[in-house]
Design an enzyme around this catalytic site. Structure first.
Site, mmCIF file in Angstrom:
data_model
loop_
_atom_site.group_PDB
_atom_site.id
_atom_site.type_symbol
_atom_site.label_atom_id
_atom_site.label_comp_id
_atom_site.label_asym_id
_atom_site.label_seq_id
_atom_site.Cartn_x
_atom_site.Cartn_y
_atom_site.Cartn_z
ATOM 1 N N GLY A 36 0.836 -1.051 -0.066
ATOM 2 C CA GLY A 36 -0.058 0.012 -0.041
ATOM 3 C C GLY A 36 0.782 1.398 -0.037
ATOM 4 N N MET A 38 2.361 4.998 1.846
ATOM 5 C CA MET A 38 2.530 5.323 2.977
ATOM 6 C C MET A 38 1.359 5.614 4.044
ATOM 7 S SD MET A 38 6.243 7.508 2.232
ATOM 8 C CE MET A 38 6.660 7.600 4.100
ATOM 9 N N THR A 43 3.511 -1.658 8.046
ATOM 10 C CA THR A 43 4.246 -2.277 9.280
ATOM 11 C C THR A 43 3.495 -2.649 10.290
ATOM 12 O OG1 THR A 43 6.181 -0.878 8.153
ATOM 13 C CG2 THR A 43 6.194 -1.464 10.537
ATOM 14 N N GLU A 109 9.935 -2.692 4.710
ATOM 15 C CA GLU A 109 10.511 -1.927 3.693
ATOM 16 C C GLU A 109 11.284 -2.601 2.537
ATOM 17 O OE1 GLU A 109 9.520 0.778 3.605
ATOM 18 O OE2 GLU A 109 9.092 1.381 5.879
ATOM 19 N N ALA A 110 10.138 -3.518 1.869
ATOM 20 C CA ALA A 110 10.768 -4.451 0.957
ATOM 21 C C ALA A 110 11.103 -3.742 -0.224
ATOM 22 C CB ALA A 110 9.785 -5.668 0.516
ATOM 23 N N CYS A 200 -6.602 13.125 -6.281
ATOM 24 C CA CYS A 200 -5.726 14.206 -5.512
ATOM 25 C C CYS A 200 -4.114 14.027 -5.621
ATOM 26 C CB CYS A 200 -5.932 14.224 -3.821
ATOM 27 S SG CYS A 200 -7.813 14.830 -3.592
#
Length: 218
Positions: A36, A38, A43, A109-110, A200
């Site tokens: 997805g 940020m 996580t 953080e792949a 947006c």
């Protein structure tokens, strides 16, 4: 062969399901990917699954890219400040070397890892290991990020989580960069990025100008 433990959270008649497979009988390995934008809770969900595996007395190892030192070198930390201890590594081949005798491997953080990550995750799964990976599926330009597209292609289970667009309140799928920097990899938090919906996101800095203007009228 498998049962699935899920939970649902209902808001405005919307149901969010989180897949958490577990095995009965003979075990086989698999790959789960949580992806997805940020601030979408990737996580957070990774930590939740890994902590549940620890409660089940499974042997767990967690890894993150050595480049990510935002919250310290040996912690995987969510934006809500939940964390779990991890091992920083520079190349995904280290996953194979450091996962002997392990039941579950977590990777955060792949998108920052090398292009060999999908292959090495498959090798772990072939050992009978449950591999749980979290990462951004798109970079700030809206393009597939690093090894993530190939990882999504070879995974058995995919969970796409969403943030909320602060401009319109719709589901956010993109990570909009607030600063003028063209490097693909730029570590940062809310001072450099914000989640946006598709519409947006494509409005670009017009929304930045509107926000500044409304703040000036207060």
């Amino acid at each position: 062969m498998f049962d699935y433990l899920t939970f649902a959270e209902s808001e405005n008649n919307k149901v969010s399901m989180f897949l958490e497979p577990h095995f009965k009988g003979q075990r086989s390995g698999w790959i789960e990917v949580i992806c997805g934008s940020m601030f979408s809770g990737k996580t957070e969900e990774l930590i939740r699954r890994l902590k549940r595996s620890k409660i089940a007395n499974q042997r767990v190892e967690i890894f993150k890219p050595g480049i990510d030192k935002r919250y310290g070198e040996e912690k995987v930390v969510s934006h809500d400040a939940n964390y779990i201890l991890s091992t920083p590594i520079e190349h995904s081949s280290r996953l194979l070397q450091l996962s002997e005798g392990v039941d579950v491997v977590g990777v955060d953080e792949a998108q920052f890892f090398d292009e060999d990550l999908p292959e090495n995750c498959q090798r772990l799964a072939l050992r009978g290991i449950r591999v749980i990976v979290a990462g951004l599926d798109m970079d700030y330009r809206g393009l597939p990020f690093g090894p993530m597209p190939n990882l999504l292609a070879v995974s058995e289970y995919i969970t796409k989580v969403h943030a909320i667009c602060p401009h319109c309140g719709n589901l956010a799928t993109h990570s909009y960069r607030l600063v003028q920097e063209e490097a693909t990899i730029l570590l940062g938090e809310k001072d450099r990025y914000e989640p946006r919906c598709r519409t947006c996101y494509h409005m670009g800095n017009i929304l930045d100008l509107r926000t500044r203007g409304s703040e000036g009228r207060i």
